[in-house]
Design a protein around this motif. Structure first.
Motif, PDB file in Angstrom:
ATOM      1  N   ASN A 225       0.982  -0.534  -0.332  1.00  0.00           N
ATOM      2  CA  ASN A 225       0.055  -0.172   0.177  1.00  0.00           C
ATOM      3  C   ASN A 225       1.236   1.564   0.596  1.00  0.00           C
ATOM      4  O   ASN A 225       0.000   2.542  -0.169  1.00  0.00           O
ATOM      5  CB  ASN A 225      -0.938   0.066   1.256  1.00  0.00           C
ATOM      6  CG  ASN A 225      -0.067   0.486   2.426  1.00  0.00           C
ATOM      7  OD1 ASN A 225       0.644  -0.270   2.592  1.00  0.00           O
ATOM      8  ND2 ASN A 225      -0.796   0.563   3.292  1.00  0.00           N
ATOM      9  N   ILE A 226       1.981   1.046  -0.495  1.00  0.00           N
ATOM     10  CA  ILE A 226       2.335   1.869   0.118  1.00  0.00           C
ATOM     11  C   ILE A 226       3.760   2.161  -1.343  1.00  0.00           C
ATOM     12  O   ILE A 226       4.383   0.936  -1.914  1.00  0.00           O
ATOM     13  CB  ILE A 226       4.130   2.255   1.158  1.00  0.00           C
ATOM     14  CG1 ILE A 226       3.776   2.167   2.043  1.00  0.00           C
ATOM     15  CG2 ILE A 226       5.462   3.591   0.495  1.00  0.00           C
ATOM     16  CD1 ILE A 226       4.291   2.113   3.911  1.00  0.00           C
ATOM     17  N   ASN A 227       3.685   3.305  -2.224  1.00  0.00           N
ATOM     18  CA  ASN A 227       4.194   3.427  -4.002  1.00  0.00           C
ATOM     19  C   ASN A 227       5.151   4.560  -3.500  1.00  0.00           C
ATOM     20  O   ASN A 227       4.877   5.915  -3.162  1.00  0.00           O
ATOM     21  CB  ASN A 227       3.082   3.877  -4.536  1.00  0.00           C
ATOM     22  CG  ASN A 227       1.949   3.154  -4.729  1.00  0.00           C
ATOM     23  OD1 ASN A 227       0.556   3.465  -4.292  1.00  0.00           O
ATOM     24  ND2 ASN A 227       1.811   1.117  -4.511  1.00  0.00           N
ATOM     25  N   VAL A 228       7.041   3.869  -3.555  1.00  0.00           N
ATOM     26  CA  VAL A 228       8.167   4.639  -3.671  1.00  0.00           C
ATOM     27  C   VAL A 228       8.351   5.525  -5.169  1.00  0.00           C
ATOM     28  O   VAL A 228       8.356   4.123  -6.360  1.00  0.00           O
ATOM     29  CB  VAL A 228       9.008   3.729  -3.269  1.00  0.00           C
ATOM     30  CG1 VAL A 228      10.086   4.702  -2.609  1.00  0.00           C
ATOM     31  CG2 VAL A 228       8.450   3.505  -1.973  1.00  0.00           C
ATOM     32  N   VAL A 229       8.340   6.634  -4.980  1.00  0.00           N
ATOM     33  CA  VAL A 229       8.925   7.339  -6.626  1.00  0.00           C
ATOM     34  C   VAL A 229      10.411   7.026  -6.309  1.00  0.00           C
ATOM     35  O   VAL A 229      10.591   8.554  -5.325  1.00  0.00           O
ATOM     36  CB  VAL A 229       7.564   8.052  -6.793  1.00  0.00           C
ATOM     37  CG1 VAL A 229       9.057   9.230  -8.154  1.00  0.00           C
ATOM     38  CG2 VAL A 229       7.267   7.346  -7.531  1.00  0.00           C
ATOM     39  N   PHE A 230      11.088   6.826  -6.873  1.00  0.00           N
ATOM     40  CA  PHE A 230      12.736   6.921  -6.780  1.00  0.00           C
ATOM     41  C   PHE A 230      13.230   7.651  -7.962  1.00  0.00           C
ATOM     42  O   PHE A 230      13.248   7.030  -8.723  1.00  0.00           O
ATOM     43  CB  PHE A 230      13.087   5.162  -6.775  1.00  0.00           C
ATOM     44  CG  PHE A 230      14.383   5.454  -5.902  1.00  0.00           C
ATOM     45  CD1 PHE A 230      15.739   6.361  -5.421  1.00  0.00           C
ATOM     46  CD2 PHE A 230      14.987   4.437  -4.750  1.00  0.00           C
ATOM     47  CE1 PHE A 230      16.500   6.866  -4.680  1.00  0.00           C
ATOM     48  CE2 PHE A 230      16.011   4.369  -4.311  1.00  0.00           C
ATOM     49  CZ  PHE A 230      17.137   5.918  -3.728  1.00  0.00           C
ATOM     50  N   SER A 231      13.302   8.679  -7.970  1.00  0.00           N
ATOM     51  CA  SER A 231      13.853   9.337  -8.920  1.00  0.00           C
ATOM     52  C   SER A 231      15.096  10.181  -9.078  1.00  0.00           C
ATOM     53  O   SER A 231      15.297  10.759  -8.506  1.00  0.00           O
ATOM     54  CB  SER A 231      12.740  10.709  -8.248  1.00  0.00           C
ATOM     55  OG  SER A 231      11.943  10.775  -8.695  1.00  0.00           O
ATOM     56  N   TYR A 232      15.943   9.608 -10.313  1.00  0.00           N
ATOM     57  CA  TYR A 232      17.156   9.779  -9.958  1.00  0.00           C
ATOM     58  C   TYR A 232      17.943  10.858 -10.815  1.00  0.00           C
ATOM     59  O   TYR A 232      18.342  10.577 -11.346  1.00  0.00           O
ATOM     60  CB  TYR A 232      18.187   8.462 -10.574  1.00  0.00           C
ATOM     61  CG  TYR A 232      18.440   6.602  -9.562  1.00  0.00           C
ATOM     62  CD1 TYR A 232      19.483   6.902  -9.139  1.00  0.00           C
ATOM     63  CD2 TYR A 232      18.045   6.383  -8.708  1.00  0.00           C
ATOM     64  CE1 TYR A 232      20.106   6.254  -7.674  1.00  0.00           C
ATOM     65  CE2 TYR A 232      17.811   6.148  -8.105  1.00  0.00           C
ATOM     66  CZ  TYR A 232      19.339   5.087  -7.173  1.00  0.00           C
ATOM     67  OH  TYR A 232      19.787   4.398  -6.414  1.00  0.00           O
ATOM     68  N   SER A 233      17.552  11.793 -10.547  1.00  0.00           N
ATOM     69  CA  SER A 233      17.927  13.583 -10.606  1.00  0.00           C
ATOM     70  C   SER A 233      16.794  14.418 -10.096  1.00  0.00           C
ATOM     71  O   SER A 233      15.794  14.220  -9.377  1.00  0.00           O
ATOM     72  CB  SER A 233      17.101  13.577 -11.987  1.00  0.00           C
ATOM     73  OG  SER A 233      18.247  15.391 -12.484  1.00  0.00           O
ATOM     74  N   ASP A 287       5.742  -4.052   1.856  1.00  0.00           N
ATOM     75  CA  ASP A 287       4.694  -3.170   1.923  1.00  0.00           C
ATOM     76  C   ASP A 287       5.078  -1.615   0.803  1.00  0.00           C
ATOM     77  O   ASP A 287       4.099  -1.310   0.948  1.00  0.00           O
ATOM     78  CB  ASP A 287       4.622  -2.674   3.440  1.00  0.00           C
ATOM     79  CG  ASP A 287       4.997  -1.913   4.222  1.00  0.00           C
ATOM     80  OD1 ASP A 287       6.307  -1.683   3.611  1.00  0.00           O
ATOM     81  OD2 ASP A 287       4.808  -1.029   4.832  1.00  0.00           O
ATOM     82  N   LYS A 288       5.638  -2.177   0.187  1.00  0.00           N
ATOM     83  CA  LYS A 288       6.089  -1.107  -1.173  1.00  0.00           C
ATOM     84  C   LYS A 288       6.241  -1.601  -1.952  1.00  0.00           C
ATOM     85  O   LYS A 288       6.954  -2.829  -2.922  1.00  0.00           O
ATOM     86  CB  LYS A 288       7.632  -0.617  -0.284  1.00  0.00           C
ATOM     87  CG  LYS A 288       7.252   0.501   0.908  1.00  0.00           C
ATOM     88  CD  LYS A 288       9.072   0.741   1.726  1.00  0.00           C
ATOM     89  CE  LYS A 288       9.332   0.206   1.958  1.00  0.00           C
ATOM     90  NZ  LYS A 288       9.007  -0.652   3.187  1.00  0.00           N
ATOM     91  N   THR A 289       5.893  -1.228  -3.179  1.00  0.00           N
ATOM     92  CA  THR A 289       6.152  -0.925  -4.755  1.00  0.00           C
ATOM     93  C   THR A 289       7.269   0.350  -4.495  1.00  0.00           C
ATOM     94  O   THR A 289       7.124   1.568  -4.501  1.00  0.00           O
ATOM     95  CB  THR A 289       5.139  -0.837  -5.999  1.00  0.00           C
ATOM     96  OG1 THR A 289       4.192   0.719  -5.359  1.00  0.00           O
ATOM     97  CG2 THR A 289       3.984  -1.691  -5.204  1.00  0.00           C
ATOM     98  N   VAL A 290       7.970  -0.016  -6.045  1.00  0.00           N
ATOM     99  CA  VAL A 290       9.412   1.504  -6.567  1.00  0.00           C
ATOM    100  C   VAL A 290       9.183   1.312  -7.907  1.00  0.00           C
ATOM    101  O   VAL A 290       9.109   0.111  -8.874  1.00  0.00           O
ATOM    102  CB  VAL A 290      10.637   0.716  -5.584  1.00  0.00           C
ATOM    103  CG1 VAL A 290      11.738   1.864  -6.466  1.00  0.00           C
ATOM    104  CG2 VAL A 290      10.957   0.006  -4.468  1.00  0.00           C
ATOM    105  N   THR A 291       8.674   3.030  -8.103  1.00  0.00           N
ATOM    106  CA  THR A 291       9.158   3.298  -9.502  1.00  0.00           C
ATOM    107  C   THR A 291      10.403   3.952  -9.921  1.00  0.00           C
ATOM    108  O   THR A 291      10.067   5.411  -8.799  1.00  0.00           O
ATOM    109  CB  THR A 291       7.888   3.996 -10.154  1.00  0.00           C
ATOM    110  OG1 THR A 291       7.274   2.924  -9.686  1.00  0.00           O
ATOM    111  CG2 THR A 291       8.231   4.212 -11.340  1.00  0.00           C
ATOM    112  N   VAL A 292      11.395   3.523 -10.447  1.00  0.00           N
ATOM    113  CA  VAL A 292      12.539   4.243 -10.142  1.00  0.00           C
ATOM    114  C   VAL A 292      12.347   4.806 -11.412  1.00  0.00           C
ATOM    115  O   VAL A 292      11.776   4.399 -13.222  1.00  0.00           O
ATOM    116  CB  VAL A 292      14.187   3.195  -9.996  1.00  0.00           C
ATOM    117  CG1 VAL A 292      14.854   4.092 -10.801  1.00  0.00           C
ATOM    118  CG2 VAL A 292      14.039   2.285  -8.944  1.00  0.00           C
TER     119      VAL A 292
END
Length: 401
Positions: A225-233, A287-292
């Motif tokens: 239920n936690i959606n992490v956006v991991f922005s590499y900039s 409990d986390k998805t990750v979008t890089v």
């Protein structure tokens, strides 16, 4: 026999798409990609001031800031853009001290026209400099109190359509006007958004990506239920803030079965957060998805120089590597470390380059993703009753102080 449940049957992609197509007839943000921009560009070309100060909060500023932050170091912009969006007195004072207020256009943005934070800051500006039609632009709904004020003072106004919610308004006058004034190509912005629009509504690549991602988020929402956006900039720091608002405020709702729903947005920046939040992702609860999000071309050839550092010879393999290559290899290492675990949902978005089309495409895709998730969850993405209650309490406290 009575039967109650707090879950919904799985809705098909085709049913969701059909609902989105219907919604496009009365939810305005979808069709902003088709609008005529001449009026915005004509006004922008006549602005003489060197500084532009946007006064607003939330949806009135976050999208504009996201685009400006992404592009400002790669574009030869003609003016300086600032944002006054908090009632923190230190922030207000420190920002204004650095600006020549007599060479500034003030852009006051409030959809309702009565936003407490915006009006409070605007009142303070009034005490510092003469405010009139020559240095003030108002963007609001045409039947708002703020619009009445602007008309009474012969100030130029642009409309926020009633069917365009604040957090979905970046491709309306809210974002396009300030960006056009400082020299960003708003036709290219709309062109990037329209590419995603065309792809999605023709059921091409973006349709497949948005539907698959939305379905995963919703069907696994009780586990992840936690959606992490991991922005590499660092350029995407503004995008992260915008994403947090549109995701949290749109999807934290009560559904048709009176069940509380929500997906929690987290926005982090690589490689900075490799040394903090990545530990939680790798060894913390599942409990986390990750979008890089990666940027392929940074428009920079800055390199690590071949400098000998006594005692650090083992790191000489860094010599002559471009920083843009280094940050993308750091992203790739993060992606590999997550994928090797096989139990954390992870996807990767690669932005081709730093330009208007790239950031607009990314943001419009996330607007669509938000709307599709809401359909899968049987909720209304466009209201915010939980926010409104706080506004009412605040006004009561201020009136009765």
């Amino acid at each position: 026999m009575k039967y109650q449940n707090n879950f919904n049957p799985t809705i098909s992609d085709e049913d969701v798409f059909s609902e989105i197509v219907k919604e496009k007839e009365y939810i305005g943000y979808y069709n902003l990609v088709h609008q005529e921009t001449t009026a915005f560009k004509d006004y922008a070309s006549g602005v003489k001031q060197s500084n532009v100060v946007v006064i607003g909060i939330g949806g009135s500023t976050l999208g504009t800031y996201a685009i400006y932050k992404f592009l400002k170091y790669s574009k030869k912009l003609t003016k300086n853009l600032y944002f006054l969006e908090t009632t923190d007195p230190i922030d207000i004072k420190s920002k204004l001290e650095a600006i020549n207020l007599n060479d500034t256009l003030f852009v006051v943005i409030s959809k309702s026209g009565t936003t407490v934070e915006t009006v409070s800051i605007f009142k303070y500006i009034h005490s510092l400099v003469k405010i009139d039609k020559n240095n003030t632009l108002v963007i609001t709904e045409f039947d708002s109190k703020l619009n009445e004020y602007a008309k009474a003072n012969d100030m130029k106004t642009f409309e926020i359509p009633k069917n365009v919610g604040g957090r979905f308004s970046v491709f309306s006058a809210v974002g396009l006007l300030p960006l056009a004034i400082v020299g960003i190509d708003i036709d290219e912005l709309l062109g990037g958004a329209k590419e995603v629009y065309d792809s999605f509504f023709s059921k091409s690549v973006d349709y497949d990506g948005v539907m698959k991602k939305a379905r995963l988020f919703v069907e696994y929402k009780n586990s992840f239920n936690i959606n992490v956006v991991f922005s590499y900039s660092s350029r995407l720091e503004g995008f992260n803030k915008w994403y947090i608002q549109i995701w949290g405020e749109s999807l934290g709702k009560v559904d048709i079965n009176s069940t509380r729903q929500g997906l929690t947005p987290v926005g982090i920046i690589g490689p900075i957060d490799q040394h903090s939040f990545l530990q939680l992702i790798i060894e913390g609860r599942r409990d986390k998805t990750v979008t890089v999000i990666k940027v392929d071309d940074f428009h920079s050839d800055l390199k690590i120089p071949q400098v000998e550092l006594e005692g650090l010879g083992e790191l000489d393999y860094l010599d002559n590597i471009e920083f843009s290559s280094l940050i993308n290899k750091q992203a790739d290492a993060t992606i590999a470390s997550i994928n090797n675990l096989n139990d954390i949902p992870c996807d990767v978005i690669t932005i081709d380059t730093v330009n208007e089309r790239s950031i607009a495409s990314l943001m419009y895709e996330y607007e669509l993703l938000t709307s599709v998730c809401a359909k899968f969850m049987y909720i209304n993405a466009y209201d915010q009753p939980g926010v409104e209650s706080g506004k009412i309490i605040l006004k009561d406290k201020l009136k009765n102080r």
